[in-house]
Design an enzyme around this catalytic site. Structure first.
Site, short mmCIF file in Angstrom:
data_model
loop_
_atom_site.label_atom_id
_atom_site.label_comp_id
_atom_site.label_asym_id
_atom_site.label_seq_id
_atom_site.Cartn_x
_atom_site.Cartn_y
_atom_site.Cartn_z
N LYS A 156 84.07 26.54 -34.31
CA LYS A 156 83.14 26.84 -33.21
C LYS A 156 82.41 25.60 -32.71
O LYS A 156 82.32 25.37 -31.50
CB LYS A 156 82.15 27.92 -33.68
CG LYS A 156 81.06 28.28 -32.69
CD LYS A 156 80.39 29.57 -33.06
CE LYS A 156 80.01 29.65 -34.53
NZ LYS A 156 79.06 28.60 -34.96
N THR A 180 83.33 22.51 -33.10
CA THR A 180 84.33 21.62 -32.52
C THR A 180 84.65 22.02 -31.09
O THR A 180 84.72 21.16 -30.19
CB THR A 180 85.61 21.66 -33.38
OG1 THR A 180 85.29 21.22 -34.71
CG2 THR A 180 86.69 20.76 -32.80
N ARG A 211 72.83 22.61 -33.39
CA ARG A 211 71.92 22.60 -34.54
C ARG A 211 72.19 21.39 -35.42
O ARG A 211 73.26 20.79 -35.38
CB ARG A 211 72.11 23.87 -35.38
CG ARG A 211 71.70 25.15 -34.69
CD ARG A 211 72.09 26.36 -35.52
NE ARG A 211 73.53 26.41 -35.72
CZ ARG A 211 74.13 27.06 -36.70
NH1 ARG A 211 73.42 27.71 -37.60
NH2 ARG A 211 75.45 27.07 -36.79
N LYS A 222 80.82 24.57 -47.19
CA LYS A 222 81.03 24.84 -45.77
C LYS A 222 81.30 23.57 -44.97
O LYS A 222 82.06 23.56 -44.02
CB LYS A 222 79.80 25.56 -45.19
CG LYS A 222 79.89 25.86 -43.70
CD LYS A 222 78.65 26.57 -43.21
CE LYS A 222 78.69 26.77 -41.70
NZ LYS A 222 78.56 25.49 -40.97
N ALA A 273 72.43 31.32 -39.48
CA ALA A 273 72.48 32.60 -38.78
C ALA A 273 72.62 33.79 -39.71
O ALA A 273 72.35 34.92 -39.31
CB ALA A 273 73.62 32.61 -37.77
N PHE A 291 77.68 31.12 -37.05
CA PHE A 291 78.61 32.12 -37.57
C PHE A 291 79.17 33.00 -36.45
O PHE A 291 79.30 32.55 -35.32
CB PHE A 291 77.95 32.93 -38.68
CG PHE A 291 77.65 32.13 -39.92
CD1 PHE A 291 78.64 31.39 -40.54
CD2 PHE A 291 76.37 32.07 -40.45
CE1 PHE A 291 78.37 30.63 -41.68
CE2 PHE A 291 76.09 31.33 -41.58
CZ PHE A 291 77.09 30.60 -42.20
N PHE A 324 95.90 25.50 -33.92
CA PHE A 324 96.25 24.81 -35.15
C PHE A 324 97.74 24.47 -35.10
O PHE A 324 98.53 25.19 -34.47
CB PHE A 324 95.95 25.66 -36.39
CG PHE A 324 94.52 25.60 -36.85
CD1 PHE A 324 94.18 24.96 -38.04
CD2 PHE A 324 93.50 26.16 -36.10
CE1 PHE A 324 92.88 24.89 -38.47
CE2 PHE A 324 92.19 26.10 -36.53
CZ PHE A 324 91.86 25.47 -37.72
N TRP A 346 90.33 19.48 -30.98
CA TRP A 346 90.31 18.79 -32.27
C TRP A 346 91.35 17.66 -32.28
O TRP A 346 91.06 16.55 -32.71
CB TRP A 346 90.62 19.79 -33.39
CG TRP A 346 90.51 19.20 -34.77
CD1 TRP A 346 89.40 19.14 -35.57
CD2 TRP A 346 91.57 18.59 -35.52
NE1 TRP A 346 89.71 18.53 -36.76
CE2 TRP A 346 91.02 18.17 -36.77
CE3 TRP A 346 92.92 18.34 -35.27
CZ2 TRP A 346 91.78 17.53 -37.74
CZ3 TRP A 346 93.69 17.69 -36.24
CH2 TRP A 346 93.11 17.30 -37.46
#
Length: 556
Positions: A71, A73, A94, A105, A273, A301, A381, A409
């Protein structure tokens, strides 16, 4: 393929003064933290406040899985892509917490060729905001305990102190502690505990305060304990809101950094979150809206947590709703929601993808229930097959929702151009009729039930005996009219992290309610969600080091 940190260390950063100039800021508007980081001065924020807002894009996602969604990224890549096609764009994110950075994480600076830089600084100590919040929180603990020790003029019942200490690390040993041991001169013994810094009410306050005076007022409203007569005791009663504001005065200023491609980004505030409200600071978002034609921001999240709180808690304070919502999904994560184990994700599995799509479908429905235009971003991906990509696009078409493939990415802004163009098109063409899913005049119980039934898809809510008593107490003090901040597992729409996909006919259990009167909401603790996470068996810290030149190693 280079690692994230290797990519970031290969970039020749622009001086932060040059980044400021690119968005119309002079050097005097900035408070420099070295060459590549700066805070924006309060006088500059006040001057900018007179301007018009740009468009706001909220990036959210499906429920996260160990497969990854990307998210942050996509948020960064979308901002870069918008700038690439000639639209003046700001990014508002954030700040990472050291807990997940050194745990499992990871950080929150993006990845691949969609990162905010300097990545090492942002993921570690940055400009010291987290430490300032930790210090202010624990200063309040010390002042509160000292008041009790020095005569307890307010008549505080030490058994009913609800203010916890914090540390910006995952440390399960500190969840439950005893303080004040060692005899009369050491203080008054009582049970205590630690939360992670991002769960502190002071973090939430910093992220919702509009200026220093608002910060001081909100700090003064924090409820820290109850008296023997069961009356709430606030920071204003202790008379220390001024001291706490002094500790936080610099932390309140938004941080200016840059992406790999020179897009200006405000990285500020970091509430989780799943245990807090999951949004970057109000001041950062407001300032970004004044500086760019478009601002791209994210909420933590999945959309059931971060986006819901952005829309029901932050938007009333921001006084602007998003112009569009982007929901990030991956083939890999949707297959996990369809029952595939992580080890088997490289194998094509159309039935599992179709089954897992139910999770994305629910989030689409939820965001539309707020009256907002929605776009789905498929974060690509390398293992995704053409059949899987085609199937997911077709599934999105059945929901009549715009969908675009993104590869930021791997390809930076060029991998997000189709998404950028589609988002602009949706904003220009689709109607925005924002409305909250619950009304401010509703009581706490009804607000919680609205979130559970409308957003999570649950059948009902169960309140523990403790929570039932708290509902009555909060109504007595008028707190029942405040918004609700649900503390829930991020992995499932339910309060059971094992229930992936789109579970049905489940009940959410509210075990406890926590008043965050300074922040302006009530936290509802569900299931067994923790406000102090623990470390995994092999934390990411095991891979981290520094070379003889002071350069970070193994930071993702």
């Amino acid at each position: 393929m280079k690692t994230d940190i290797e990519i970031s260390q290969s970039v020749d950063l622009q001086p932060i003064t040059s980044i400021g100039q690119s968005i119309g800021l002079k050097e005097d508007d900035l408070e420099l933290y070295g060459k590549y980081k700066a805070k924006i001065d309060f006088s500059t924020i006040q001057r900018l406040a007179k301007g018009e807002d740009g468009k706001l894009i909220l990036v959210t996602s499906i429920n996260p899985t160990p497969a990854g969604e990307g998210k942050s990224t996509v948020t960064i890549g979308l901002g870069d892509a918008l700038n690439e096609i000639g639209v003046k764009t700001m990014i508002a994110l954030r700040e990472p917490s050291l807990g997940p950075v050194m745990g499992i994480k990871g950080g929150a600076a993006g990845g691949g060729f969609a990162q905010v830089l300097p990545m090492e600084d942002i993921n570690l100590h940055f400009t010291g905001d987290m430490h300032a919040i930790t210090t202010a929180n624990n200063a309040l603990s010390a002042l509160l305990d000292n008041h009790i020790h020095q005569g307890n003029e307010l008549g505080i019942d030490a058994r009913r102190v609800i203010w916890k200490r914090v540390v910006d690390l995952n440390d399960r040993e500190l969840r439950q502690v005893m303080v004040g041991l060692g005899g009369p001169i050491q203080g008054v013994p009582r049970e205590d505990g630690f939360d992670i810094t991002v769960a502190s009410e002071i973090m939430a306050i910093l992220c919702l305060a509009s200026d220093l005076e608002d910060l001081k007022s909100r700090l003064g409203n924090i409820v820290v304990a109850y008296t023997f007569e069961l009356e709430p005791v606030t920071v204003s009663d202790l008379g220390v809101q001024g001291a706490l504001t002094l500790l936080l005065k610099d932390a309140l200023k938004p941080n200016l950094v840059q992406t790999i491609y020179g897009t200006a980004a405000l990285v500020h505030g970091g509430p989780f979150a799943n245990i807090a409200h999951g949004c970057n600071s109000l001041l950062a978002t407001k300032t970004a809206l004044k500086l760019g034609e478009y601002t791209v921001t994210e909420a933590g999240f999945g959309a059931d947590l971060g986006a819901e709180k952005f829309l029901d808690i932050k938007v009333p304070n921001l006084k602007k709703a998003p112009d569009a919502v982007v929901i990030v999904a991956t083939i890999r994560a949707l297959k996990m929601h369809g029952g595939v184990a992580k080890a088997s994700l490289t194998e094509e599995n159309i039935p599992a993808l179709v089954k897992g799509f139910a999770n994305l479908q629910k989030h689409i429905e939820n965001m539309r229930s707020y009256g907002l235009p929605v776009v789905v971003a498929i974060n690509e991906f390398s293992g995704d097959t053409q059949n899987e990509l085609t199937t997911l696009k077709e599934l999105c078409e059945t929901q009549d929702v715009p969908v675009e493939l993104t590869s930021v990415w791997a390809n930076g802004p060029k991998g997000g151009i189709s998404l950028a163009k589609r988002v602009i098109q949706v904003i220009d063409e689709q109607e925005n009729d924002f409305h909250s899913i619950y009304q401010s005049g509703m009581n706490l119980e009804d607000k919680i039930k609205s979130i559970v039934t409308k957003i999570y898809g649950g059948s009902d809510v169960s309140f523990s005996k403790k929570a039932q008593k708290q509902l009555a107490t909060f109504e007595k003090y008028g707190w029942d009219r405040l918004p609700v901040c649900m503390a829930k597992t991020q992995y499932s729409l339910s309060d059971d992290p094992e229930k992936l996909g789109r579970p049905g006919d489940f009940m959410i259990t509210i075990r406890e309610l926590v008043p965050k009167i300074g922040a302006g909401f009530i936290v509802a603790l569900t299931g067994d969600v923790m406000t102090m996470p623990g470390l995994p068996k092999k934390p990411a810290a095991l891979n981290m080091d520094v070379d003889q030149n002071g350069q970070a190693i193994g930071l993702f």
